[in-house]
Design a protein around this motif. Structure first.
Motif, PDB file in Angstrom:
ATOM      1  N   GLU A 162       0.833  -1.206   0.000  1.00  0.00           N
ATOM      2  CA  GLU A 162       0.000   0.000   0.000  1.00  0.00           C
ATOM      3  C   GLU A 162       0.870   1.259   0.000  1.00  0.00           C
ATOM      4  O   GLU A 162       0.607   2.215  -0.723  1.00  0.00           O
ATOM      5  N   TYR A 163       1.906   1.237   0.829  1.00  0.00           N
ATOM      6  CA  TYR A 163       2.806   2.398   0.877  1.00  0.00           C
ATOM      7  C   TYR A 163       3.505   2.600  -0.465  1.00  0.00           C
ATOM      8  O   TYR A 163       3.634   3.730  -0.947  1.00  0.00           O
ATOM      9  N   LEU A 166       1.362   4.423  -2.953  1.00  0.00           N
ATOM     10  CA  LEU A 166       1.256   5.850  -2.613  1.00  0.00           C
ATOM     11  C   LEU A 166       2.561   6.580  -2.923  1.00  0.00           C
ATOM     12  O   LEU A 166       2.551   7.707  -3.444  1.00  0.00           O
ATOM     13  N   LYS A 169       2.984   7.159  -6.665  1.00  0.00           N
ATOM     14  CA  LYS A 169       2.081   8.221  -7.114  1.00  0.00           C
ATOM     15  C   LYS A 169       2.610   9.579  -6.663  1.00  0.00           C
ATOM     16  O   LYS A 169       2.598  10.554  -7.433  1.00  0.00           O
ATOM     17  N   ILE A 355      -1.599  13.247  -0.704  1.00  0.00           N
ATOM     18  CA  ILE A 355      -0.951  11.939  -0.866  1.00  0.00           C
ATOM     19  C   ILE A 355       0.193  11.785   0.136  1.00  0.00           C
ATOM     20  O   ILE A 355       0.418  10.691   0.673  1.00  0.00           O
ATOM     21  N   ASP A 358      -1.235  10.656   3.392  1.00  0.00           N
ATOM     22  CA  ASP A 358      -1.624   9.242   3.318  1.00  0.00           C
ATOM     23  C   ASP A 358      -0.392   8.346   3.363  1.00  0.00           C
ATOM     24  O   ASP A 358      -0.376   7.307   4.053  1.00  0.00           O
ATOM     25  N   ALA A 359       0.643   8.738   2.619  1.00  0.00           N
ATOM     26  CA  ALA A 359       1.875   7.943   2.581  1.00  0.00           C
ATOM     27  C   ALA A 359       2.550   7.927   3.942  1.00  0.00           C
ATOM     28  O   ALA A 359       3.067   6.900   4.385  1.00  0.00           O
ATOM     29  N   GLU A 362       0.770   5.516   6.226  1.00  0.00           N
ATOM     30  CA  GLU A 362       1.098   4.128   5.876  1.00  0.00           C
ATOM     31  C   GLU A 362       2.525   3.803   6.298  1.00  0.00           C
ATOM     32  O   GLU A 362       2.808   2.690   6.766  1.00  0.00           O
TER      33      GLU A 362
END
Length: 573
Positions: A162-163, A166, A169, A355, A358-359, A362
């Protein structure tokens, strides 16, 4: 595991083929017999850089080939094969390496030519070679974060994946932001170029799939006479007196007139009737299509001119009209972004900030999972070190971060990278009162051998390699430590095939298979021979390793004792 190894014209080796088994295989022999040369050959097979010095004197090339068999379809080598387009069948991989006397290196995987870099990708997933004098992956602190993640992969992998999504991106957004915000002059030149291109493409007024349709029409006009004649000949063969359709009609009528007398004729009469009407319809289609054909030399010239223009644009913008139109859409979007740069930069900044948060969250979860894994790893390593008579040694996993130069909206100002924000180092102290240090900055040769074995024991099953190779890692140890090393190497062989070059009789006694490397002289040339020893031969070889000179009764007795101790240990484990 490595099942078969063939070596030809390599250093002092003339030609040998060695079969390897599961478990622990030891290779022993006098110094200079060629033991390490065999390991050198395996290293080259795994993608290490070669040299013309490896080519046997007087020959044109050295060749090495290894057959690896896999015990699971989940092995990561299958993903490597898919990525490079190499088919792996029957759970077997064949690596081949040729080094010519002129210095060229030729690499193959399952018969397919590959680069040295690709061979190395396969090799690192199949073979792990450790020697006393090499810097190995376990010693390199840059690899410690991956090793820790492998140790508790079941819990860490999902969060790490998941990380990674991110982070990739985020990196893409940052790159775009940098391109838009830096170098005003370059951006102006870029805008001029894009506006010229869009103007040129708009003037062309391209239509989707236009080139395909024009080529088809050009082919029709260029071959008009052949097409027209072919249609006419086909129609004339069917239509008219004593022609195909008339004969088909007679056949159809004959069957229709007699169908009431025979069920077979009735069945075929229906089939014949269907075919007759189909052929009749086909005949009329040929006639109607022929009536539509017109030859227009002016249209042919128009098509040639249009295709010339399209081909000119293809050289600059794409291999087909559809690709050119796709490119046109991209540059229209880029022109809009450059023209409205400030609003796009603002939008990108917002997206980057979102982002990033979010990163970070994570990465924080990854950090917490790694902390727990580090505690478990520490306990396991301490246990392994105790079994190697390093009970007073201390092992630790150090977590570090680096400050970011970018503005952050979250609390911690940490620099994120492809693995999160953690920088991880394995630290060890071998004596009480000494500070913890990085692995490559501590311990004597004998201590380092034991530390490496403890780490190998823990990580062998997590790294997924099929063969672990030890090249004289037992140098500098003796007595009870030698016995402990022998036991640890055997434990590793229960998780992965182990090939071990050793001078320790304790290690050799623990082997499942014992191979003796001998140096011979044939036709006034030195050569190497590999012999698999029987139980009696193994006992004699152990005796020789103990005394170093003449084989005595005492040495043989001691060798038998070592074999009995090894057998007892194997039944307990």
């Amino acid at each position: 595991m490595l099942t078969e190894l063939s070596i030809q014209d390599f250093a002092i080796i003339d030609k040998i083929s060695i079969t390897f088994n599961e478990g622990l295989t030891v290779l022993t022999g006098e110094t200079g017999a060629g033991k390490s040369i065999i390991i050198d050959a395996v290293q080259l097979l795994a993608g290490c850089r070669g040299s013309v010095e490896f080519v046997r004197h007087g020959t044109s090339k050295a060749e090495i080939e290894g057959l690896f068999t896999l015990d699971s379809k989940d092995h990561k080598i299958f993903a490597t094969g898919n990525y490079y387009g190499i088919d792996i069948q029957d759970e077997m991989v064949v690596l081949h390496r040729t080094i010519t006397a002129s210095g060229k290196s030729i690499c193959r995987v399952n018969g397919k030519l590959v680069t040295l870099a690709i061979l190395k990708e396969f090799g690192k997933n199949l073979i792990d070679i450790h020697s006393q004098h090499e810097t190995q992956s376990l010693m390199n602190s840059e690899n410690h974060i991956d090793l820790l993640d492998q140790f508790d992969e079941k819990k860490i992998k999902k969060s790490k994946d998941e990380y990674t999504k991110l982070y990739e991106k985020l990196s893409s957004l940052k790159k775009r932001y940098k391109e838009l915000s830096e170098n005003e002059q370059e951006m102006t030149h870029r805008l001029d170029l894009l506006q010229f291109q869009i103007s040129e493409l708009e003037q062309a007024e391209l239509v989707p799939n236009e080139d395909v349709e024009l080529n088809e029409e050009r082919s029709q006009l260029a071959n008009f006479e052949r097409i027209y004649t072919g249609l006419q000949d086909a129609y004339n063969a069917l239509y008219g007196e004593q022609k195909g359709i008339e004969w088909l009609n007679e056949a159809n009528q004959a069957l229709q007139d007699n169908q009431e007398y025979d069920s077979f004729i009735a069945e075929k009469a229906e089939e014949m009737s269907n075919h007759y009407f189909l052929i009749e319809e086909l005949m009329y289609d040929l006639r109607n299509y022929t009536d539509t054909l017109q030859y227009d030399p002016g249209r042919l010239n128009e098509i040639e001119s249009r295709l010339d223009e399209i081909n000119r644009l293809k050289k600059k913008y794409g291999s087909s009209v559809d690709e050119i139109l796709e490119y046109m859409g991209k540059i229209e979007e880029e022109i809009e972004q450059i023209t409205n740069k400030d609003s796009h930069l603002s939008k990108l900044a917002e997206e980057i900030n979102e982002i990033s948060q979010d990163a970070y969250l994570e990465a924080k979860q990854l950090h917490d999972l790694r902390k727990k894994a580090a505690q478990s790893l520490k306990k396991d390593i301490q246990k392994e070190l105790k079994g190697l008579y390093l009970e007073k040694a201390s092992f630790s996993v150090e977590f570090d971060t680096k400050e970011s130069t970018e503005q952050r909206t979250f609390k911690e100002n940490v620099k994120m990278h492809k693995n999160g924000f953690d920088y991880i180092h394995f630290l060890i102290s071998t004596n009480p009162g000494e500070p913890l240090k990085e692995l490559n900055k501590t311990a004597s040769g004998g201590e380092l051998s034991r530390i490496m074995l403890a780490l190998k024991k823990i990580f062998a099953k997590h790294q997924g390699v099929t063969s672990v190779i030890f090249d004289e890692v037992d140098t500098g140890v003796s007595g009870r430590v030698a016995q402990a090393i022998a036991e640890k190497i055997y434990q590793i062989s229960n998780q992965s095939q182990v090939l071990c070059i050793t001078h320790l009789p304790q290690v050799a006694a623990m082997s499942d298979t014992h191979k003796l490397i001998k140096k011979l002289e044939k036709n006034k040339r030195t050569s190497t021979e590999v012999l698999e020893l029987s139980v009696k031969q193994k006992t004699d070889e152990l005796g020789r390793m103990i005394t170093g000179t003449k084989l005595t009764e005492t040495a043989q007795k001691h060798a038998n004792e070592l074999l009995e101790l090894a057998s007892t240990y194997k039944t307990k484990i």
